[in-house]
Design an enzyme around this catalytic site. Structure first.
Site, short mmCIF file in Angstrom:
data_model
loop_
_atom_site.label_atom_id
_atom_site.label_comp_id
_atom_site.label_asym_id
_atom_site.label_seq_id
_atom_site.Cartn_x
_atom_site.Cartn_y
_atom_site.Cartn_z
N ASN A 12 0.87 -1.18 0.00
CA ASN A 12 0.00 0.00 0.00
C ASN A 12 0.91 1.23 0.00
O ASN A 12 1.50 1.56 1.02
CB ASN A 12 -0.89 -0.04 1.25
CG ASN A 12 -1.69 1.25 1.42
OD1 ASN A 12 -1.81 2.04 0.48
ND2 ASN A 12 -2.25 1.44 2.60
N TRP A 13 1.01 1.86 -1.16
CA TRP A 13 1.95 3.00 -1.28
C TRP A 13 1.38 4.28 -0.67
O TRP A 13 2.09 5.29 -0.61
CB TRP A 13 2.29 3.23 -2.75
CG TRP A 13 3.02 2.11 -3.41
CD1 TRP A 13 3.39 0.91 -2.86
CD2 TRP A 13 3.47 2.06 -4.77
NE1 TRP A 13 4.04 0.13 -3.78
CE2 TRP A 13 4.11 0.82 -4.97
CE3 TRP A 13 3.40 2.95 -5.85
CZ2 TRP A 13 4.67 0.44 -6.19
CZ3 TRP A 13 3.96 2.58 -7.06
CH2 TRP A 13 4.58 1.34 -7.23
N LYS A 14 0.12 4.25 -0.33
CA LYS A 14 -0.55 5.44 0.24
C LYS A 14 -0.35 6.64 -0.68
O LYS A 14 -0.29 6.48 -1.90
CB LYS A 14 -0.06 5.70 1.66
CG LYS A 14 -0.10 4.44 2.53
CD LYS A 14 0.08 4.72 3.98
CE LYS A 14 0.15 3.40 4.73
NZ LYS A 14 0.09 3.53 6.16
N HIS A 98 -9.38 1.03 4.85
CA HIS A 98 -8.10 1.17 5.55
C HIS A 98 -8.31 2.06 6.77
O HIS A 98 -9.12 2.99 6.73
CB HIS A 98 -7.05 1.77 4.62
CG HIS A 98 -5.67 1.74 5.19
ND1 HIS A 98 -5.23 2.68 6.10
CD2 HIS A 98 -4.65 0.87 5.03
CE1 HIS A 98 -4.00 2.38 6.45
NE2 HIS A 98 -3.62 1.28 5.82
N GLU A 100 -6.74 4.43 7.92
CA GLU A 100 -6.57 5.88 7.69
C GLU A 100 -7.83 6.48 7.09
O GLU A 100 -8.19 7.62 7.40
CB GLU A 100 -5.34 6.10 6.79
CG GLU A 100 -4.05 5.89 7.57
CD GLU A 100 -2.87 5.43 6.73
OE1 GLU A 100 -2.91 5.52 5.50
OE2 GLU A 100 -1.90 4.93 7.35
N GLU A 170 -5.38 -5.38 10.51
CA GLU A 170 -4.36 -4.35 10.71
C GLU A 170 -4.62 -3.63 12.03
O GLU A 170 -5.41 -2.67 12.08
CB GLU A 170 -4.43 -3.32 9.58
CG GLU A 170 -4.13 -3.89 8.21
CD GLU A 170 -3.50 -2.84 7.32
OE1 GLU A 170 -2.33 -3.02 6.94
OE2 GLU A 170 -4.16 -1.83 7.02
N GLY A 176 2.44 1.90 10.76
CA GLY A 176 3.37 3.02 10.63
C GLY A 176 4.05 3.41 11.93
O GLY A 176 4.66 4.48 12.03
N SER A 216 3.47 -2.54 10.30
CA SER A 216 4.93 -2.56 10.46
C SER A 216 5.57 -3.90 10.09
O SER A 216 6.49 -4.36 10.78
CB SER A 216 5.31 -2.14 11.88
OG SER A 216 4.87 -0.81 12.13
N GLY A 237 2.82 -1.24 4.31
CA GLY A 237 2.85 0.19 3.99
C GLY A 237 4.28 0.64 3.73
O GLY A 237 4.83 0.45 2.64
N GLY A 238 4.90 1.21 4.74
CA GLY A 238 6.22 1.84 4.61
C GLY A 238 7.25 0.99 3.88
O GLY A 238 7.94 1.48 2.98
#
Ligand code: PEP
Length: 254
Positions: A12-14, A98, A100, A170, A176, A216, A237-238
């Site tokens: 997920n590159w956001k 998600h 967010e 999640e 993150g 993470s 993610g990251g």
């Protein structure tokens, strides 16, 4: 790793990567992970890069995903993107709900369920995210929260649609933050979700649905997390923003 279900590792590159940066990343990914078997690899760039990334992925085993979509079909919804527009770009998966989006766009389970139905109507596979906050976990509410989100966000799906839906567990406190759920926390939550799917759909569907862990995930913890019987992949993610770390996660998962 010999798993009951085919693993699915999604990045997920956001809100990251220009088109040029996206193309660099998928080029490297194709070189590093392009010939890996036994795992479905998905990248979810921002909308602006979908078309170019779709072209770049055409001769590869890497699937394309989007990060969100509208619950509506095409029409007067300024700023929104309909499922069939994604389908036209060869998108196969779409992340829905998600944390967010639940937090910043106040997306409800009801809305996410409508989006999941719209995704299936366009033959997209939704990746439906659920997960508790730290306060909810500390208050002993994890299962109650997960049950509400699973029941609400998957409401109205038929069995065949559910079979083609991915669930991402999640925990919000792990996204993150560098904090990862322990393997037993992840396995417990995944087994709980699978048990719930057996109640809501049936045992066969529950056995077939893939449940990803997200929060993470790094090359150093992927193997241990994926070794859990009910963990069928990762939503990253990251660490998906760099080809090397994402490729290592994939390699360490299989
Ligand atoms: C995510 O955003 O879905 C996620 C899991 O992020 P990270 O891997 O950075 O925790």
């Amino acid at each position: 790793m010999n798993k009951e279900r085919k693993l699915i590792v999604a990045g997920n590159w956001k809100m990251n990567k220009t088109v040029a940066e996206a193309l660099l990343l998928v080029g490297e990914l194709k070189r590093g992970a392009g010939n890996l078997q036994d795992v479905d690899i998905v990248v979810c760039p921002p909308f602006t890069a979908l078309s170019e990334v779709a072209n770049a992925l055409r001769d590869s085993n890497i699937y394309l995903g989007a990060q969100n979509m509208s619950e509506h079909g095409p029409g007067a919804y300024t700023g929104e993107i309909a499922a069939e527009m994604l389908k036209e770009l060869e998108v196969g998966y779409v992340i829905l709900g998600h944390s967010e989006r639940r937090q910043y766009q106040k997306e409800s389970d009801e809305l996410i369920a409508k989006k999941a139905q719209a995704a299936h109507a366009a033959a997209l596979q939704p990746i439906v995210c659920v997960g508790e906050t730290l306060a909810e976990r500390e208050a002993g509410q994890t299962e109650k929260v997960l049950e509400g989100q699973v029941r609400g966000s998957l409401f109205g799906l038929g069995k065949e649609q559910m079979r083609r839906t991915v669930v991402a567990y999640e925990p919000v406190w792990a996204i993150g933050t560098g904090k990862t759920a322990t393997t037993s926390q992840a396995q417990e939550a995944h087994a709980f979700i699978r048990g719930l799917l057996a109640k809501l759909f049936d045992i066969t569907i529950a056995r077939l649905v893939r449940i990803q862990y997200g929060g993470s995930v790094k090359p150093s913890n992927a193997r241990e997390l994926m070794s859990q019987p009910d963990v069928d992949g990762a939503l990253v993610g990251g660490a998906s923003l760099e080809a090397q770390s994402f490729t290592e996660i994939i390699q360490n998962s299989i």
